[in-house]
Design an enzyme around this catalytic site. Structure first.
Site, short mmCIF file in Angstrom:
data_model
loop_
_atom_site.label_atom_id
_atom_site.label_comp_id
_atom_site.label_asym_id
_atom_site.label_seq_id
_atom_site.Cartn_x
_atom_site.Cartn_y
_atom_site.Cartn_z
N THR A 138 0.82 -1.22 0.00
CA THR A 138 0.00 0.00 0.00
C THR A 138 0.86 1.27 0.00
O THR A 138 1.86 1.34 0.68
CB THR A 138 -0.90 -0.02 1.24
OG1 THR A 138 -1.72 -1.19 1.18
CG2 THR A 138 -1.78 1.21 1.31
N GLY A 177 2.55 -2.88 8.27
CA GLY A 177 2.84 -3.20 9.66
C GLY A 177 4.27 -3.70 9.82
O GLY A 177 4.87 -4.19 8.86
N GLU A 421 -7.51 -5.73 3.84
CA GLU A 421 -7.73 -6.94 3.02
C GLU A 421 -8.87 -6.74 2.03
O GLU A 421 -9.67 -7.66 1.80
CB GLU A 421 -7.98 -8.16 3.90
CG GLU A 421 -6.81 -8.60 4.74
CD GLU A 421 -5.57 -8.96 3.92
OE1 GLU A 421 -5.73 -9.42 2.77
OE2 GLU A 421 -4.46 -8.77 4.43
#
Lengths: 659, 659
Positions: A138, A177, A421
């Protein structure tokens, strides 16, 4: 001691809680294993969440890293392996508060997309935490639409390297993350350029921090993206690349490769990539949506029999708030939904296993169906559970709003599941596209997957129910859902066709139908959920003690859906106004029936007090005592605030003479 | 620089933003005053919210106290007074992040419930902050049901004192703002006992902290209740009383008194107490629900024209996400609702002013209507706005989930408004009780307030619309809402009657109807909101430039309500299935029309960047740049985490040899 109001609820259960728990777990043996895992985790102080509600973002991150590192040791100690039966319960037992989940995605992406050599090189290091991986897909400017990613990787034939760059601010990687503070390596997705030609998005392994001192590597700008609504334990990060060079071997090359001379070669099927996404979506339905909703129901329902407020009848004791019809109507449909979605999660898991077996035999036919369903159910279930948790929170009044209730953090976490997701609206439109396709195929007599054959038989009709009891027949309501879903899909398909035939471009026509397409996709998922719940109850025939209450819950879930979405059932007269009154009557009757077993029904989810981490939801119902004890631990009670000396004392100091 | 995508949206506005702003403010003069207040507050660094998203609960509390103390100075400096026209804009300009709001309630309760002597003694001290007051009503075990409070105040005739006690843990005061750490005094609500007889709940002024060193007074246990979903700036507190003695004069005695010999005397009307509650409910609709929703719409809509994602047509540039029908359908109805509720807030303010004038002439007839409406609208508007803010947040995808977007804190704050100042379900049931009473009166020909005369004329009928354009007629849709509300109220009244006639006790019958009563009360409020919106637009005739777009918004609000609640309109056939398709068509058409003016419509709310405090919502649309700059200020980027030295370094330190 046990709160007597809560205790009395348990004495009148119409079924064996232990039997229901075992059935939900898929057998008593699984219950035993799950409890052993929970016990081992909870007795270990490193995994404690006791101070969670008082911790800063920095403290939660540190605790999560500590837990992740400790977990390795623990697994070794306990003899748990990734293939063992205990593994799937670990995450539930930790309640998700652990670092390095993206490290696992890093590993999975190498396993799936990397060659044998790449796997052999990186996986052993990652397994031992000798590097920390992340997954940088992303960007600030691009999420779900992967083709739009702007990071570039240009092949330099002279040095046999890829040169990675962040050409503009919107191309900065954002959200991954484990990347903000932990990762030493990451898989970067970038547009591949060879000899000036763009070959689309490809994955590259890039080192971002020194293994010696954790400082950023040359050309790397990276950090933490700052505070979020939840996930304080995760160091979601940003990453900017300036002429960062990686060797040719760092492009993951199981399916394609840039050869030394710059030739781009591609081979094999990439269909399997879908499959990875599908796996994640199916597993998050249970872990990130259904289990949190089960926890929220447990907390809210236990609290609602401890809390007494106002009087139902003059002269009597104040009533338990769960005895009010409005409180039942808030909570019991959410409880029924938690069960419904637990069963749909099982259904998807079975579908998944079936498809997986087929894929191993190189049969990919059922993959589109699985993809469409996992998308639609991910969207429908996360959205529903998010709203449901919000209802549970608000149903607990002021105390629900305290972090100590556990409900705010359940909400602020589950709401993210609607976005990650795959953003839910986009996912539902994928499901809709599949349904429209199947509808078109079915109406021209072509074969369609069994789960959508009902689309072939769209016809007008009337619901046969004559009185309110008829609506307790699964055939009656399942048929109503089927009719409604089929009608929404067929009428939207018709609108789409009409627009195209009237000269509107296909893409515009699609956009003009998307609100209704989303509605149709949800309707399909709702129908399948009801149907699957009814079938699950039917299969239960040998366990009569459980079947009766499960049947009530199934009825409640179905009738609540009709009651709340009356418009789509009434629209074509399939259900009449008089029948809708019957639905309402049966629905309200069911609330009073299920209310009696509400506490045993949440007890059966079998959450420990530690896993609920809620002052309102503990098994013993000592709500007020616990709120008071926990509040005293707050850092706000640890010292006199400097605000007193600085701002209040100067004002107050000469009051004494006047009082 | 200005983001060009956002700039282009402003060039095509169909109306003058400045004119719309002035009209919303109630005239250009008000806009000028509001802007001057905002300017004065925002240029003062003490009031800065720049670091808000990075602060701990302790830090936010300290900042809020500092602001409250500084505000006094500021008001003096600026010449602002409580009666001046600037006053009502101060809270908006501060975005609520200020301490001592409960201190103000402390003062108000003394003014309203205290005698002249009490007022003369306490108000000057409180005004100068020579004491800090709080308002201790809610207990651990009791909120909205005041009669159930358990704190006791026993009159000791020998010493002429009241002895206050917390007899059990559920009686502990819990939630009062400004009490956890700041207050020196509080008004405690307790059951009054004289000579062993209970006289019900009464208010007592109690000192809880020393004026010398802020230590707790003898017999007082108090502290902060710990972390909450938001309101970190407020020290919501707990308070336990053990034989705390206050002089007889400390019972607020404007309406009743315990005389020296223990005689209990009561006089005057307490009806005016309702009025205080009503004031608070009406003012919070705008401050705590509508303004936050306007902010959320501003952020989400500006972001939705800056964010581009995926392609509407192959070969074209990626599309602004607001060009997708699904995104329009998420955001534009919320925008229309923000306008609708702004107008209903004005309507309630006018009703309030009228009642206030009457009360001053000792006429209390309209008080029940005002009470019922302020309850119902408080509940309906806060609930609607809470859901709407959640939709805005989720519509911004991942970036909406970052605290830096401003959306999470808007949500976590607004959700509390559904609970405080009366839990919404309880409030709606009060409205329902009033409506049922009026319905009964109307059906027997008795007079009822003008706003509910429509209940007298419940009759079957059919919506006269023939095509989708007919549904853009306010008469058509207002009539539909009226019919629907009247039907729900009358059918619930009938159910209630039937139950009672069949022998069910009145109280049980009421409980069995509460789900439908809540629905009926909401329907009434929804109808009045639509009607009031339509009337507001009609009165605008002289300002044609604004009227056209306001008419579109009114239509959208009304049709969105019919589209989303189809069941209640279709139920008795008033609206047919074919007509519902017309509603849907007109509704979807309107989305595309209003989309063109979406940015000017939020610009007209006239929020400064500082008041939005959002990286996504700023006027210039520099979304990505701002996210990046703000993230760098996060404490998570200020230092290497100790987690590296403690947990990661030991793992990573011998990797080098293997790479």
């Amino acid at each position: 001691g046990m709160n007597p109001d809560l205790a009395s609820e348990r004495q009148t259960a119409s079924f064996s809680v232990e039997k229901l728990t075992a059935w939900l777990d898929g057998g008593a043996e699984h219950t035993r294993i799950r409890r052993a895992v929970v016990e081992a985790i909870e007795c270990d102080p490193v995994f404690s969440r006791e101070n969670q509600y008082f911790q800063s973002q920095n403290e939660r991150y540190e605790a999560a890293v500590r837990k992740a590192v400790h977990l390795q040791k623990k697994m070794h100690e306990m003899g748990w392996t990734e293939d063992g039966p205990e593994f799937k319960y670990i995450y539930r037992a930790l309640s998700g508060d652990i670092a390095f989940l993206l490290h696992r995605i890093f590993m999975r992406s190498i396993s799936v997309l990397g060659s044998k050599q790449q796997t052999a090189k990186w996986i052993p290091l990652a397994t031992q935490y000798q590097l920390i991986g992340s997954y940088a897909q992303t960007e600030l400017g691009h999420g779900t639409y992967l083709q739009g990613l702007e990071t570039t990787a240009v092949f330099d034939i002279t040095t046999q390297e890829f040169i990675l760059n962040t050409p503009k601010i919107s191309a900065m990687k954002w959200w991954p993350g484990d990347m903000g503070r932990s990762a030493t390596h990451t898989v970067v997705f970038a547009q591949l350029y060879v000899h000036g030609k763009c070959y689309g998005v490809h994955p590259f392994i890039v080192q971002i921090r020194s293994l010696q001192d954790h400082s950023l590597c040359p050309g790397i700008t990276a950090g933490d993206i700052g505070p979020k609504m939840n996930f304080e334990h995760v160091d979601n990060g940003y990453l900017m690349l300036q002429n960062v060079r990686v060797p040719r071997e760092n492009m993951l090359n199981k399916f394609c490769e840039v050869q030394p001379d710059g030739t781009y070669a591609r081979w094999g099927s990439q269909k399997i990539n879908y499959f990875t996404m599908t796996t994640v979506r199916i597993s998050l339905i249970s872990d990130e949506a259904v289990i949190p909703l089960m926890k929220a129901c447990t907390i809210a329902i236990r609290y609602s029999v401890v809390r007494r407020q106002s009087k139902l009848k003059p002269g009597e004791q104040e009533a338990k708030i769960l005895d009010y019809q409005t409180q039942q109507e808030k909570l019991l449909p959410q409880l029924a939904a938690a069960y419904a979605f637990h069963f749909i999660s099982n259904y998807l898991q079975e579908l998944f296993d079936k498809v997986y077996r087929e894929i191993q035999r190189k049969m990919f036919d059922t993959l589109p169906e699985l993809h469409a369903f996992s998308s639609g159910f991910k969207a429908m279930v996360t959205q529903y559970c998010t709203s449901a948790v919000a209802i549970c929170l608000q149903a607990c009044g002021g105390h629900g709003y305290s972090l100590l209730s556990g409900l705010p953090s359940l909400y602020t976490k589950i709401v993210a599941s609607c976005i990650y997701e795959g953003e839910n609206t986009i996912l539902l439109l994928q499901t809709a596209r599949f349904l429209i396709k199947c509808f078109m195929a079915a109406s021209t007599g072509q074969p369609v997957p069994p789960s959508v054959t009902y689309l072939a038989a769209v016809k007008p009709g009337k619901c046969p129910a004559k009185n309110k009891l008829d609506f307790l027949s699964p055939d009656v309501y399942t048929e109503a859902y089927q009719h409604m879903a089929a009608r929404l899909i067929s009428s939207t398909a018709a609108k789409l066709q009409d627009l195209i035939q009237s000269g509107v471009k296909k893409t515009d026509a699609w956009n003009q139908c998307t609100v209704q397409l989303v509605q149709a996709a949800k309707a399909h998922c709702h129908y399948i959920t009801v149907k699957n719940f009814a079938e699950t109850v039917e299969k239960l025939e040998t366990k009569a003690g459980i079947q009766k209450i499960m049947k009530h819950l199934c009825d409640l879930f179905a009738l609540h859906g009709i009651f709340s979405n009356g418009g789509v059932f009434l629209h074509d007269g399939y259900v009449s106004g008089a029948q809708m009154d019957m639905v309402t009557a049966s629905y309200l009757d069911l609330l009073a029936v299920i209310r009696k077993d509400a506490v045993p029904l949440v007890d059966a989810f079998d959450f420990t007090d530690k896993s609920l981490n809620s002052a309102l939801g503990s098994y013993d119902g000592q709500v007020y005592q616990r709120l008071y004890e926990w509040a005293q631990k707050s850092p706000t009670n640890k010292q006199m605030s400097p605000a007193y000396e600085r701002y209040l004392k100067p004002l107050l100091h000469n009051t004494l003479s006047k009082l």
